[in-house]
Design a protein around this motif. Structure first.
Motif, PDB file in Angstrom:
ATOM      1  N   TRP A  30       3.110 -30.725 -25.587  1.00 38.95           N
ATOM      2  CA  TRP A  30       2.262 -29.259 -25.725  1.00 38.95           C
ATOM      3  C   TRP A  30       3.378 -28.370 -26.023  1.00 38.95           C
ATOM      4  O   TRP A  30       3.314 -27.251 -26.821  1.00 38.95           O
ATOM      5  CB  TRP A  30       1.380 -29.101 -24.644  1.00 38.95           C
ATOM      6  N   PHE A  31       4.524 -28.194 -24.955  1.00 40.24           N
ATOM      7  CA  PHE A  31       5.534 -27.328 -25.151  1.00 40.24           C
ATOM      8  C   PHE A  31       6.336 -27.434 -26.245  1.00 40.24           C
ATOM      9  O   PHE A  31       6.683 -26.342 -27.049  1.00 40.24           O
ATOM     10  CB  PHE A  31       6.510 -27.519 -24.001  1.00 40.24           C
ATOM     11  N   CYS A  32       6.805 -28.833 -26.844  1.00 42.99           N
ATOM     12  CA  CYS A  32       7.389 -29.010 -27.964  1.00 42.99           C
ATOM     13  C   CYS A  32       6.795 -28.420 -29.282  1.00 42.99           C
ATOM     14  O   CYS A  32       7.164 -27.646 -30.063  1.00 42.99           O
ATOM     15  CB  CYS A  32       7.878 -30.184 -28.250  1.00 42.99           C
ATOM     16  N   VAL A  33       5.201 -28.744 -29.146  1.00 43.57           N
ATOM     17  CA  VAL A  33       4.651 -28.270 -30.473  1.00 43.57           C
ATOM     18  C   VAL A  33       4.439 -26.705 -30.482  1.00 43.57           C
ATOM     19  O   VAL A  33       4.578 -26.239 -31.518  1.00 43.57           O
ATOM     20  CB  VAL A  33       3.151 -28.986 -30.412  1.00 43.57           C
ATOM     21  N   SER A  34       4.416 -26.001 -29.394  1.00 46.93           N
ATOM     22  CA  SER A  34       4.177 -24.480 -29.497  1.00 46.93           C
ATOM     23  C   SER A  34       5.391 -23.921 -29.874  1.00 46.93           C
ATOM     24  O   SER A  34       5.284 -22.989 -30.440  1.00 46.93           O
ATOM     25  CB  SER A  34       3.667 -24.088 -27.940  1.00 46.93           C
TER      26      SER A  34
END
Length: 63
Positions: A23-27
């Motif tokens: 989630w962090f990487c995509v955001s």
């Protein structure tokens, strides 16, 4: 496979960490501007270099 309660707990914790990191990487990926073309070329060249050096012949093959 998973055989006891401790292993299930470990799998659950690792799955939560994986989902959080994803989630962090995509955001961050969506929030930053796209890379210029020369950046893509440098990244591709580095990936090819790493593959060539990592998958090269063994020393036994050279001797």
């Amino acid at each position: 496979m998973v055989r006891n309660k401790n292993q299930w707990l470990l799998v659950a914790v690792l799955a939560v960490l994986f989902l959080g990191a994803s989630w962090f990487c995509v955001s961050v990926w969506r929030a930053t501007p796209s890379m210029p073309p020369y950046g893509n070329i440098v990244l591709a060249a580095a990936a090819i270099l790493v593959l060539v050096l990592g998958c090269g012949p063994d020393r036994a093959d050279v001797l």
